[in-house]
Scaffold this active site. Structure first.
Site, PDB file in Angstrom:
ATOM      1  N   GLY A 363       0.943  -1.309  -0.597  1.00 29.31           N
ATOM      2  CA  GLY A 363      -0.037   0.115  -0.289  1.00 29.31           C
ATOM      3  C   GLY A 363       0.779   1.583   0.241  1.00 29.31           C
ATOM      4  N   PRO A 364       0.393   2.401  -0.211  1.00 25.93           N
ATOM      5  CA  PRO A 364       1.440   4.170  -0.041  1.00 25.93           C
ATOM      6  C   PRO A 364       1.276   4.407   1.429  1.00 25.93           C
ATOM      7  CG  PRO A 364      -1.134   3.938  -0.472  1.00 25.93           C
ATOM      8  CD  PRO A 364      -1.407   2.580  -0.517  1.00 25.93           C
ATOM      9  N   SER A 687      -4.163   2.019 -18.768  1.00 30.84           N
ATOM     10  CA  SER A 687      -5.706   2.732 -18.156  1.00 30.84           C
ATOM     11  C   SER A 687      -6.022   4.299 -19.076  1.00 30.84           C
ATOM     12  CB  SER A 687      -5.893   1.958 -16.504  1.00 30.84           C
ATOM     13  OG  SER A 687      -4.583   2.922 -16.183  1.00 30.84           O
ATOM     14  N   LYS A 730      -7.973   4.455  -7.017  1.00 31.78           N
ATOM     15  CA  LYS A 730      -8.308   5.635  -7.875  1.00 31.78           C
ATOM     16  C   LYS A 730      -9.498   6.259  -7.326  1.00 31.78           C
ATOM     17  CE  LYS A 730      -5.999   3.115 -12.103  1.00 31.78           C
ATOM     18  NZ  LYS A 730      -5.858   2.893 -13.394  1.00 31.78           N
TER      19      LYS A 730
END
Length: 811
Positions: A363-364, A687, A730
């Site tokens: 994860g970030p 994407s 996103k």
């Protein structure tokens, strides 16, 4: 017929018209110099024999090239020395002769005989120079330098120095000194050929000066070596005396230390292989001198073996209820993550073993990956060890260095186990995706394959220890921001648990429960001195931070606490209540946020969604059409996959140009340029396909794109929209940027189950199956007829209505 020749060094002698010639290799003889030579060449032996038959006079001259076996006239110097042959002794392969220089001469003619050579020579006179003060000074200086060199070494007889101190003749002094120095052929020949006594002394003075430096350096080196030898001899003597004294006293401290080490090794209950190696090294230590560097190296190795937790375990106290309370206490939200951790702990409790899956939190930054590892350790009652793998580029960092290297140490795994003190800690390998590699060492990822494989790590061998160590009781947890850089074999050994980030509501709750109390305490304040209103935290979140994690939010709260701490330190006793209006006063003007929606609907600009290791972000795609050659120009640090998406988007629009009422001539006379801002940041991935297609069509038909709409999805040449990854990140990034409508591929609808309902309530999610569905919803609605656009209608015909053209012109 003989000629009388006068020389200042020899007096008057009779020289034959012809005299035997003896070439010398690497040697120059001076007048008054006595020299013993070994003669082996046939023509040289014949010349010596001829001199013995005549009057023992022979002419010696140096060769220009010592390697020449049969020198010609060109291979010889012209100036040499007339010598008298004092003695000759035959040997098996030649003869040994003793000669003394008499007078200098130069060759006028060479006469070849059958087996040797004869030469005619003429005397070489010095120029007439009076005995000036300068000449006497030169003589004295040369003699003094020569005496200093003689005193510094043992190759020059002291009798010669005493003899020269009473000589003032520059010729005698020059040739006497030159004959006792180690000169090269060129240096010796230059002295021999010189006809100016002062010049000869200057050459000799320069040579003596350089020789003095060489002798001085030799003496310094010799003195250093002698001192070192004396030092070692003294140390050896003292050590032997100490041994004798200790033996007389009935023992030694070294033996006591070795006995103590042996007891510790036995008490450690090491595995058989490790104990055998430790005792073998202990026996080596006992036999070697205790003060040497090798003994120190062996002692360090034994210290490591003794300090490692070979058989020391911490008792597991896994209680699922208590573990749930620990996780809830340390972490808000993350319900699915905490549920998976509880399952992990339950399996360990039931199996009564730590072998099993290895968790990797992905994860970030700032979402709590490292703190989750600490919570797991606390819930299990085990020690916690963290290793940061960021920047590691050598396999030795994992496996250690071999003991043959100076300063060798174990790798980080063994080093951290020593710090933990137990054999079964919770081991966190932080930032596993930041490992690098270079030419100096092996790939660290390859070393981690054994560490993180439950089937192999029960016999992990560190290069320094060189014995197996069982790592199977360790609970390994890894963290990463992205998995793209992790090799597939290593990924296969880990179970990925993704942490996407927090919503604004979750951040507000976490800040009030955890961050604010922590920063108040960290900055020396009391809870009674400062209070944060929820509106103030919300202002920091929305106006000063734009992140998936919580680090910048905590920094903002800490900044405000420092301002309050300053006022309290100045003597203010009031309680400070921070409201939304106080935030800008205390933190300054909010920074400009570039990841927000556009200010107005624009032609040729579409909003996409991107995934980064720091969380989701919005991404603008700009397109412009110009008259020119039919080319497609792409800028913005785009990767190959993203460039291919742009080609696919343009190909789809060109193939369906008639449906969009775009004349074919438009493409033949139009140059398209697609740019993605933030050009310094590399971008890649498929994407952005539908975003690029929307921007290109918008600029070709001059139709604005709705600024509140963001989209993501891969496009095919048939116009289908394929699913992509990172949907949760996103969507969270789009909500942070103020987006209200999001288009996602229909195949990603199932991913919406992982997104909190409060987020889904803030945006409209539109699943799309084809790019036509995107075009239907992406463009600005047109009054009257354009409002009736449906997925099955002719989109382009209605987009080209007169009302649309008028509106675009106004824009």
């Amino acid at each position: 017929m003989a000629r009388a020749m006068n020389d200042p060094t020899s007096g008057e002698i009779n020289i034959p018209e012809r005299i035997p010639l003896l070439p010398l290799q690497d040697t120059v003889i001076f007048p008054m110099m006595r020299l013993q030579l070994t003669v082996e060449r046939d023509f040289s032996l014949a010349a010596v024999q001829q001199a013995l038959l005549q009057d023992r006079l022979i002419f010696l001259v140096a060769q220009r090239e010592a390697s020449s076996a049969d020198p010609t006239a060109e291979d010889l110097y012209q100036v040499g020395t007339i010598c008298i042959l004092l003695h000759s002794m035959p040997q098996e392969h030649g003869a040994v002769i003793l000669v003394q220089g008499i007078s200098r001469a130069f060759i006028t003619t060479i006469w070849p005989e059958r087996t040797y050579r004869m030469v005619s020579v003429e005397h070489l006179h010095d120029v007439e120079v009076g005995h000036t003060v300068e000449e006497r000074a030169l003589v004295r200086n040369v003699v003094e330098r020569f005496g200093a060199i003689a005193l510094s070494g043992d190759t020059i007889p002291q009798e010669l120095v005493y003899f020269l101190q009473g000589i003032n003749d520059p010729v005698v002094v020059a040739f006497s000194i030159a004959g006792n120095l180690r000169l090269s052929v060129l240096e010796a020949q230059s002295i021999l050929e010189s006809t100016d006594p002062a010049r000869r002394l200057l050459i000799l003075d320069d040579i003596l000066s350089r020789e003095a430096e060489v002798v001085s350096m030799q003496n310094r080196l010799k003195s250093t070596v002698d001192e070192e030898i004396k030092k070692h001899q003294k140390e050896y003597y003292l050590r032997e005396q100490l041994k004798a004294i200790q033996n007389e006293l009935g023992g030694s401290s070294a033996r006591s230390d070795i006995s103590e080490m042996k007891e510790k090794i036995v008490d450690k209950q090491m595995p058989e292989v490790a104990e055998k190696e430790a005792l073998r090294q202990l026996a080596r230590l006992e036999r070697m001198p205790q003060e040497g560097p090798e003994a120190e190296s062996v002692r360090n190795y034994l210290d490591w073996m003794i300090d490692l937790p070979w058989n020391t375990f911490s008792d597991d106290s896994i209680d699922i209820g208590e573990a749930r309370e620990v996780l809830d206490e340390d972490h808000a939200f993350l319900e699915k993550i905490k549920e998976r951790i509880l399952e992990f702990l339950a399996v360990h409790k039931l199996q009564k073993t730590t072998r099993g899956s290895i968790i990797c939190f992905v994860g970030p930054p700032g979402v709590g990956k490292t703190s989750l590892g600490k919570s797991i350790a606390r819930a299990m009652g085990r020690n916690f060890v963290r290793i940061s793998l960021g920047g590691i580029h050598d396999e030795a960092d994992i496996r250690g260095h071999r003991r043959t290297y100076i300063g060798a140490m174990p790798g980080r795994i063994i080093y951290s186990l020593k710090q933990a003190g137990t054999k079964n800690p919770v081991f966190m390998l932080d930032e596993i995706d930041k490992i690098g590699s270079d030419f100096r060492g092996g790939d660290p990822y390859s070393a981690l394959l054994e560490v993180l494989d439950p089937e192999q790590n029960n016999s992990f061998t560190d290069h320094y220890l060189n014995v197996p160590f069982d790592l199977s009781n360790i609970v390994f947890i890894t963290t990463a921001n992205t998995i793209e850089r992790i090799p597939p074999p290593l990924l296969d050994r880990m179970e990925m648990i993704h942490l996407a980030g927090y919503t604004e509501e979750e951040k507000l709750d976490i800040a009030l429960r955890y961050l604010v109390p922590r920063q108040i305490e960290k900055n020396g304040l009391e809870p009674a001195q400062v209070a944060f209103m929820p509106e103030a935290i919300g202002a920091i979140i929305s106006r000063y931070t734009r992140e998936a994690g919580l680090r910048n939010l905590e920094r903002g709260i800490g900044k405000i606490c420092r301002k309050i701490a300053k006022k309290v330190a100045e003597g203010s006793l009031a309680k400070y209540v921070i409201s939304a209006g106080d935030v800008e006063e205390l933190m300054g003007e909010p920074p400009r946020m570039f990841d927000t929606e556009l200010e107005q609907d624009e032609v040729g600009t579409a909003t996409g969604l991107a995934w980064t290791p720091a969380g989701g972000e919005i991404l603008f795609v700009e397109a412009i059409a110009m008259e020119g050659k039919p080319t497609l120009h792409l800028t913005g640090s785009l990767g190959e996959v993203m460039k291919e998406s742009a080609d696919a988007a343009l190909s789809y629009i060109r193939a369906n140009a008639d449906r969009f009422n775009i004349p074919a001539e438009r493409f033949r006379a139009t140059s398209l340029h697609i740019h993605v801002p933030a050009g310094a940041l590399p971008k890649d991935g498929p994407s952005a396909g539908i975003t690029m297609a929307t921007a290109v069509l918008s600029t070709l038909i001059r139709k604005p794109v709705r600024r509140e709409v963001a989209m993501t999805g891969e496009i095919t040449l048939r116009g289908k929209v394929l699913p992509i990854g990172g949907i949760k990140e996103k969507i969270l990034g789009a909500v942070r940027a103020g987006i209200r409508v999001i288009m996602i591929p229909e195949g990603n609808v199932r991913d919406l189950a992982d997104i909190p309902q409060q987020i889904l309530q803030k945006v409209e999610i539109i699943p799309v199956r084809s790019v036509d569905d995107v075009f239907e919803k992406a463009f600005v609605a047109v009054p009257a007829r354009a409002e009736a656009i449906t997925a099955g209608s002719d989109i382009a015909a209605q987009l080209q209505a007169p009302e649309v053209a008028d509106r675009k012109m106004e824009a």
